[in-house]
Design an enzyme around this catalytic site. Structure first.
Site, PDB file in Angstrom:
ATOM      1  N   ASN A   7     -63.550  93.313 111.432  1.00  0.00           N
ATOM      2  CA  ASN A   7     -62.871  94.221 110.676  1.00  0.00           C
ATOM      3  C   ASN A   7     -61.912  95.259 111.716  1.00  0.00           C
ATOM      4  O   ASN A   7     -62.280  95.873 112.212  1.00  0.00           O
ATOM      5  CB  ASN A   7     -63.772  95.151 110.007  1.00  0.00           C
ATOM      6  CG  ASN A   7     -63.311  96.221 109.030  1.00  0.00           C
ATOM      7  OD1 ASN A   7     -61.739  96.273 108.967  1.00  0.00           O
ATOM      8  ND2 ASN A   7     -63.822  97.042 108.454  1.00  0.00           N
ATOM      9  N   ARG A  91     -62.139  90.817 107.527  1.00  0.00           N
ATOM     10  CA  ARG A  91     -61.865  91.862 106.567  1.00  0.00           C
ATOM     11  C   ARG A  91     -60.413  91.737 106.301  1.00  0.00           C
ATOM     12  O   ARG A  91     -59.735  92.317 107.351  1.00  0.00           O
ATOM     13  CB  ARG A  91     -62.542  93.179 106.738  1.00  0.00           C
ATOM     14  CG  ARG A  91     -62.361  93.958 105.484  1.00  0.00           C
ATOM     15  CD  ARG A  91     -62.804  95.393 105.719  1.00  0.00           C
ATOM     16  NE  ARG A  91     -62.300  96.007 104.393  1.00  0.00           N
ATOM     17  CZ  ARG A  91     -62.396  97.226 104.323  1.00  0.00           C
ATOM     18  NH1 ARG A  91     -62.537  98.109 105.424  1.00  0.00           N
ATOM     19  NH2 ARG A  91     -62.256  98.001 103.349  1.00  0.00           N
ATOM     20  N   HIS A 180     -62.231  98.082  97.864  1.00  0.00           N
ATOM     21  CA  HIS A 180     -63.802  98.090  98.201  1.00  0.00           C
ATOM     22  C   HIS A 180     -64.271  96.880  97.322  1.00  0.00           C
ATOM     23  O   HIS A 180     -65.476  96.763  97.010  1.00  0.00           O
ATOM     24  CB  HIS A 180     -64.433  99.226  97.638  1.00  0.00           C
ATOM     25  CG  HIS A 180     -64.016 100.727  98.361  1.00  0.00           C
ATOM     26  ND1 HIS A 180     -63.844 101.792  97.655  1.00  0.00           N
ATOM     27  CD2 HIS A 180     -63.925 100.908  99.757  1.00  0.00           C
ATOM     28  CE1 HIS A 180     -63.483 102.878  98.561  1.00  0.00           C
ATOM     29  NE2 HIS A 180     -63.715 102.380  99.736  1.00  0.00           N
ATOM     30  N   ARG A 241     -58.282 111.978 100.565  1.00  0.00           N
ATOM     31  CA  ARG A 241     -57.657 111.869  99.474  1.00  0.00           C
ATOM     32  C   ARG A 241     -57.627 112.561  97.890  1.00  0.00           C
ATOM     33  O   ARG A 241     -59.011 112.630  97.552  1.00  0.00           O
ATOM     34  CB  ARG A 241     -57.667 110.268  99.371  1.00  0.00           C
ATOM     35  CG  ARG A 241     -57.299 109.322 100.308  1.00  0.00           C
ATOM     36  CD  ARG A 241     -57.347 107.940 100.090  1.00  0.00           C
ATOM     37  NE  ARG A 241     -57.751 107.458 101.220  1.00  0.00           N
ATOM     38  CZ  ARG A 241     -58.502 106.319 101.210  1.00  0.00           C
ATOM     39  NH1 ARG A 241     -59.061 105.761 100.306  1.00  0.00           N
ATOM     40  NH2 ARG A 241     -59.070 105.790 102.610  1.00  0.00           N
ATOM     41  N   GLU A 384     -71.057  94.933 103.105  1.00  0.00           N
ATOM     42  CA  GLU A 384     -69.781  94.008 103.173  1.00  0.00           C
ATOM     43  C   GLU A 384     -69.719  92.829 104.062  1.00  0.00           C
ATOM     44  O   GLU A 384     -69.288  91.895 103.822  1.00  0.00           O
ATOM     45  CB  GLU A 384     -68.564  95.129 103.268  1.00  0.00           C
ATOM     46  CG  GLU A 384     -68.408  95.927 101.964  1.00  0.00           C
ATOM     47  CD  GLU A 384     -67.540  97.254 102.277  1.00  0.00           C
ATOM     48  OE1 GLU A 384     -68.174  98.034 103.095  1.00  0.00           O
ATOM     49  OE2 GLU A 384     -66.645  97.597 102.042  1.00  0.00           O
TER      50      GLU A 384
END
Ligand code: AMP
Length: 397
Positions: A7, A91, A180, A241, A384
């Site tokens: 990743n 990823r 996600h 965010r 993940e």
């Protein structure tokens, strides 16, 4: 087969090596500050001591070289030679509309990843850099791309279209994508296993609450809605965010604060959310501590956070016309005992009743619903990397 999961961020490489015969993790690590002075690698070989290596590295290719060196190192390595790595799973954040599944990477796939640079400028360029670095170092094995957006590609148009002129979608693919996806996929499948029901018959609401946060509504084995949109800025309140706001605020603050487009982008992505509201931190633990000490803005940030999540739960249960379970995952979802309690409070009308005693748990797979709750409430640690490794193994073997 051993599968390496990679990743790549703009200045980091996260990796995990798994043995797919039993899906065990052999080693994992994080190389941080790639391309900036102070590069540091934290390598965790399972069953051996953690190793920290400080060595400035100019780019991702040199970074990947170091990762491969530590994996085969006679002392802290976990394999004898690089030839033991059968495939690499990458990823990739954005696959646009092109990929609803993981794919073996070829020139066409790389071209699509490149075409998405415009809509994922922070993520897709370093993802592609990582792919090219790995392909250069391991040219004879398969490399697989696993997209964050893929699982959400089942969303119907009524949920992915914005009420903007249609030509924006036709010309620039302005629509909702969701992110996600790998995490929502993993925890929703685990939830179906825990329910003891076929996945295709479950109505599931997944809550991935980490520093970035998103929710998904899943029915008939498909995502029907998710809270992130064209970018990961939409939806829930996150660490830094803002999530959903009136779009008119953007022009207003650009004018008032004299901000350029990139400055306002930075403002909404990096300075807003829990950090902006509380003025304390983006980390929920710091905010909870400040709130307990009487900081009113910190308390307000917590209240805004869980109220937004509750409103999405209501939205999704209305769309699903029912719900078998809620699933909490990621940093806040797995560890935030108070947050889970506040989110689930006063939802008994919807059949959601949390057991405060069972809820006193962190990072474990467990049902925290009261015995008489109609809706189960699962805490499921996400994985993940395992999803990426499984897809890679299936496509490479
Ligand atoms: P993630 O992005 O999934 O790694 O989640 C990171 C976030 O999880 C942190 O910024 C914290 O806000 C939150 N977190 C981690 N541990 C705890 C905890 N024990 N209690 C509440 N929140 C936590």
């Amino acid at each position: 087969m051993k599968v390496l999961v990679v990743n790549c961020g703009s200045s980091s490489i996260k990796y995990q090596l798994l043995d797919m015969t039993d899906e065990s993790v052999l080693a994992k690590g994080l190389l941080d500050r790639v391309g900036i002075p102070g590069t540091v690698l934290k390598h965790e070989p399972v069953g051996k001591d953690e190793v920290v290596i400080k060595k400035d590295l100019p780019d991702h290719t040199e970074g990947m070289k170091l990762v491969l060196e530590v994996l085969v190192h006679p002392e802290y390595g976990v394999i004898k030679s690089m030839d033991e790595i059968g495939a690499v799973g990458h990823r990739v954040v954005h696959g646009g509309e092109a990929f609803a599944y993981s794919v073996v990477i070829d020139d066409r796939v790389k071209q699509v990843i490149r075409e998405c640079f415009d809509i994922a400028p922070l993520h897709n360029p370093p993802n592609l850099m990582g792919i090219e670095a790995c392909q250069a170092l391991m040219p004879n094995i398969k490399h697989v791309a696993v997209f964050d957006t893929a699982f959400h590609q089942t969303m119907p148009a009524k949920n992915y279209m914005y009420a903007l002129p249609y030509e924006l979608y036709e010309k620039y693919k302005v629509r909702r994508y969701g992110f996600h996806g790998t995490s929502h996929f993993y925890v929703s499948h685990r939830a179906a296993d825990l329910l003891g029901k076929p996945y295709e018959q479950c109505k599931i609401v997944t809550l991935h609450l980490g520093n970035g946060a998103s929710m998904a509504a899943i029915m008939d084995g498909k995502v029907i809605d998710t809270s992130m949109g064209f970018t990961p800025l939409e939806g829930l309140v996150m660490g830094t965010r803002c999530g959903d706001i009136d779009p008119a605020i953007v022009f207003f603050i650009m004018e008032k604060l004299n901000l350029s487009t990139s400055e306002v982008n930075n403002y909404l992505n990096k300075k807003s959310g829990m950090l902006g509201l509380s003025g304390v931190s983006n980390d929920l633990r710091d905010i909870q501590e400040a709130a307990a000490a009487g900081n009113e803005k910190a308390q307000l940030a917590l209240d805004v956070y869980y109220t937004r999540v509750k409103s999405y739960i209501g939205n999704y249960i209305a769309q699903l016309n029912g719900c078998d379970c809620l699933v909490f995952t990621a940093g806040v979802g797995e560890n935030g005992i108070d947050m889970r309690e506040n989110i689930c409070k006063n939802l008994d009308y919807l059949g959601i009743k949390l057991d405060p005693e069972k809820n006193k748990v962190r990072g474990k797979e467990v049902d925290v619903a009261a015995d008489d709750s109609k809706v189960r409430i699962f805490v499921i640690p996400t994985n993940e990397e395992l999803v990426i490794a499984r897809d890679t193994y299936q496509l490479a073997k």
